[in-house]
Design a protein around this motif. Structure first.
Motif, PDB file in Angstrom:
ATOM      1  N   ASP A 102      -5.788   1.071  -7.539  1.00  0.00           N
ATOM      2  CA  ASP A 102      -4.424   1.237  -7.041  1.00  0.00           C
ATOM      3  C   ASP A 102      -4.123   0.157  -6.003  1.00  0.00           C
ATOM      4  O   ASP A 102      -4.801   0.074  -4.978  1.00  0.00           O
ATOM      5  CB  ASP A 102      -4.260   2.625  -6.424  1.00  0.00           C
ATOM      6  CG  ASP A 102      -2.866   2.829  -5.874  1.00  0.00           C
ATOM      7  OD1 ASP A 102      -2.711   2.727  -4.639  1.00  0.00           O
ATOM      8  OD2 ASP A 102      -1.949   3.083  -6.672  1.00  0.00           O
ATOM      9  N   PRO A 103      -3.108  -0.688  -6.252  1.00  0.00           N
ATOM     10  CA  PRO A 103      -2.823  -1.790  -5.337  1.00  0.00           C
ATOM     11  C   PRO A 103      -2.501  -1.350  -3.906  1.00  0.00           C
ATOM     12  O   PRO A 103      -2.923  -1.995  -2.950  1.00  0.00           O
ATOM     13  CB  PRO A 103      -1.613  -2.495  -5.967  1.00  0.00           C
ATOM     14  CG  PRO A 103      -1.653  -2.098  -7.399  1.00  0.00           C
ATOM     15  CD  PRO A 103      -2.239  -0.724  -7.432  1.00  0.00           C
ATOM     16  N   LEU A 104      -1.773  -0.256  -3.752  1.00  0.00           N
ATOM     17  CA  LEU A 104      -1.439   0.214  -2.416  1.00  0.00           C
ATOM     18  C   LEU A 104      -2.684   0.726  -1.683  1.00  0.00           C
ATOM     19  O   LEU A 104      -2.883   0.440  -0.498  1.00  0.00           O
ATOM     20  CB  LEU A 104      -0.361   1.307  -2.479  1.00  0.00           C
ATOM     21  CG  LEU A 104       0.259   1.702  -1.149  1.00  0.00           C
ATOM     22  CD1 LEU A 104       0.833   0.488  -0.415  1.00  0.00           C
ATOM     23  CD2 LEU A 104       1.341   2.744  -1.376  1.00  0.00           C
ATOM     24  N   GLU A 105      -3.530   1.451  -2.395  1.00  0.00           N
ATOM     25  CA  GLU A 105      -4.784   1.921  -1.802  1.00  0.00           C
ATOM     26  C   GLU A 105      -5.688   0.742  -1.450  1.00  0.00           C
ATOM     27  O   GLU A 105      -6.338   0.716  -0.410  1.00  0.00           O
ATOM     28  CB  GLU A 105      -5.497   2.885  -2.753  1.00  0.00           C
ATOM     29  CG  GLU A 105      -6.833   3.383  -2.240  1.00  0.00           C
ATOM     30  CD  GLU A 105      -6.724   4.221  -0.972  1.00  0.00           C
ATOM     31  OE1 GLU A 105      -7.749   4.336  -0.265  1.00  0.00           O
ATOM     32  OE2 GLU A 105      -5.644   4.767  -0.678  1.00  0.00           O
ATOM     33  N   ARG A 106      -5.729  -0.262  -2.341  1.00  0.00           N
ATOM     34  CA  ARG A 106      -6.526  -1.460  -2.082  1.00  0.00           C
ATOM     35  C   ARG A 106      -6.025  -2.161  -0.826  1.00  0.00           C
ATOM     36  O   ARG A 106      -6.802  -2.542   0.045  1.00  0.00           O
ATOM     37  CB  ARG A 106      -6.487  -2.397  -3.293  1.00  0.00           C
ATOM     38  CG  ARG A 106      -7.411  -3.593  -3.154  1.00  0.00           C
ATOM     39  CD  ARG A 106      -7.546  -4.392  -4.453  1.00  0.00           C
ATOM     40  NE  ARG A 106      -6.265  -4.732  -5.050  1.00  0.00           N
ATOM     41  CZ  ARG A 106      -5.843  -4.290  -6.249  1.00  0.00           C
ATOM     42  NH1 ARG A 106      -6.586  -3.491  -6.977  1.00  0.00           N
ATOM     43  NH2 ARG A 106      -4.661  -4.660  -6.724  1.00  0.00           N
ATOM     44  N   LEU A 107      -4.703  -2.294  -0.690  1.00  0.00           N
ATOM     45  CA  LEU A 107      -4.137  -2.913   0.501  1.00  0.00           C
ATOM     46  C   LEU A 107      -4.508  -2.126   1.759  1.00  0.00           C
ATOM     47  O   LEU A 107      -4.892  -2.710   2.778  1.00  0.00           O
ATOM     48  CB  LEU A 107      -2.618  -3.023   0.372  1.00  0.00           C
ATOM     49  CG  LEU A 107      -1.888  -3.566   1.595  1.00  0.00           C
ATOM     50  CD1 LEU A 107      -2.353  -4.984   1.916  1.00  0.00           C
ATOM     51  CD2 LEU A 107      -0.390  -3.504   1.374  1.00  0.00           C
ATOM     52  N   THR A 108      -4.404  -0.812   1.689  1.00  0.00           N
ATOM     53  CA  THR A 108      -4.766   0.025   2.836  1.00  0.00           C
ATOM     54  C   THR A 108      -6.217  -0.200   3.236  1.00  0.00           C
ATOM     55  O   THR A 108      -6.529  -0.392   4.421  1.00  0.00           O
ATOM     56  CB  THR A 108      -4.532   1.514   2.510  1.00  0.00           C
ATOM     57  OG1 THR A 108      -3.142   1.706   2.251  1.00  0.00           O
ATOM     58  CG2 THR A 108      -4.973   2.406   3.651  1.00  0.00           C
ATOM     59  N   ARG A 109      -7.098  -0.195   2.279  1.00  0.00           N
ATOM     60  CA  ARG A 109      -8.528  -0.390   2.577  1.00  0.00           C
ATOM     61  C   ARG A 109      -8.808  -1.791   3.116  1.00  0.00           C
ATOM     62  O   ARG A 109      -9.616  -1.950   4.023  1.00  0.00           O
ATOM     63  CB  ARG A 109      -9.364  -0.117   1.328  1.00  0.00           C
ATOM     64  CG  ARG A 109      -9.353   1.343   0.943  1.00  0.00           C
ATOM     65  CD  ARG A 109     -10.247   1.585  -0.233  1.00  0.00           C
ATOM     66  NE  ARG A 109     -10.102   2.941  -0.733  1.00  0.00           N
ATOM     67  CZ  ARG A 109     -10.952   3.490  -1.600  1.00  0.00           C
ATOM     68  NH1 ARG A 109     -11.986   2.794  -2.050  1.00  0.00           N
ATOM     69  NH2 ARG A 109     -10.760   4.715  -2.022  1.00  0.00           N
ATOM     70  N   ARG A 140      -6.667  -3.705   4.743  1.00  0.00           N
ATOM     71  CA  ARG A 140      -6.099  -3.748   6.093  1.00  0.00           C
ATOM     72  C   ARG A 140      -7.035  -3.097   7.098  1.00  0.00           C
ATOM     73  O   ARG A 140      -7.300  -3.651   8.171  1.00  0.00           O
ATOM     74  CB  ARG A 140      -4.736  -3.049   6.109  1.00  0.00           C
ATOM     75  CG  ARG A 140      -4.035  -3.092   7.460  1.00  0.00           C
ATOM     76  CD  ARG A 140      -2.731  -2.307   7.444  1.00  0.00           C
ATOM     77  NE  ARG A 140      -2.878  -0.921   7.009  1.00  0.00           N
ATOM     78  CZ  ARG A 140      -3.348   0.061   7.789  1.00  0.00           C
ATOM     79  NH1 ARG A 140      -3.716  -0.174   9.023  1.00  0.00           N
ATOM     80  NH2 ARG A 140      -3.449   1.287   7.319  1.00  0.00           N
TER      81      ARG A 140
END
Length: 80
Positions: free
Chosen positions: A21-28, A30
């Motif tokens: 998941d791109p949003l989850e990947r970004l969160t991790r 960050r």
């Protein structure tokens, strides 16, 4: 051959890259970046407390003494 710590870091990066998941990947990513920045400041604080000059720290970043001070001094104060 890469050192064990470099291999561990590469595996962690690979694991982050594998999050679908791109949003989850970004969160991790960050959160990982934030922790790495905290770790960086911890190391600089430790070096300074041990008497390491700013010019030596700056050399690790391709900076002058003044450049290293500008980059890190206020962050060290804010973090204290």
């Amino acid at each position: 051959m890469a050192e064990p710590s470099q291999r561990r870091l590469q595996r962690a990066i690979d694991a982050l890259s594998a999050v679908e998941d791109p949003l989850e990947r970004l969160t991790r990513v960050r959160l990982a970046r934030q922790r790495m920045e905290e770790l960086e400041l911890e190391q600089i604080r430790s070096l300074r407390e041990a008497g390491t000059p700013w010019r030596t720290i700056g050399a690790q970043y391709g900076l002058t003494k003044q450049g290293a001070q500008q980059r890190f001094k206020s962050a060290l104060k804010d973090d204290a």
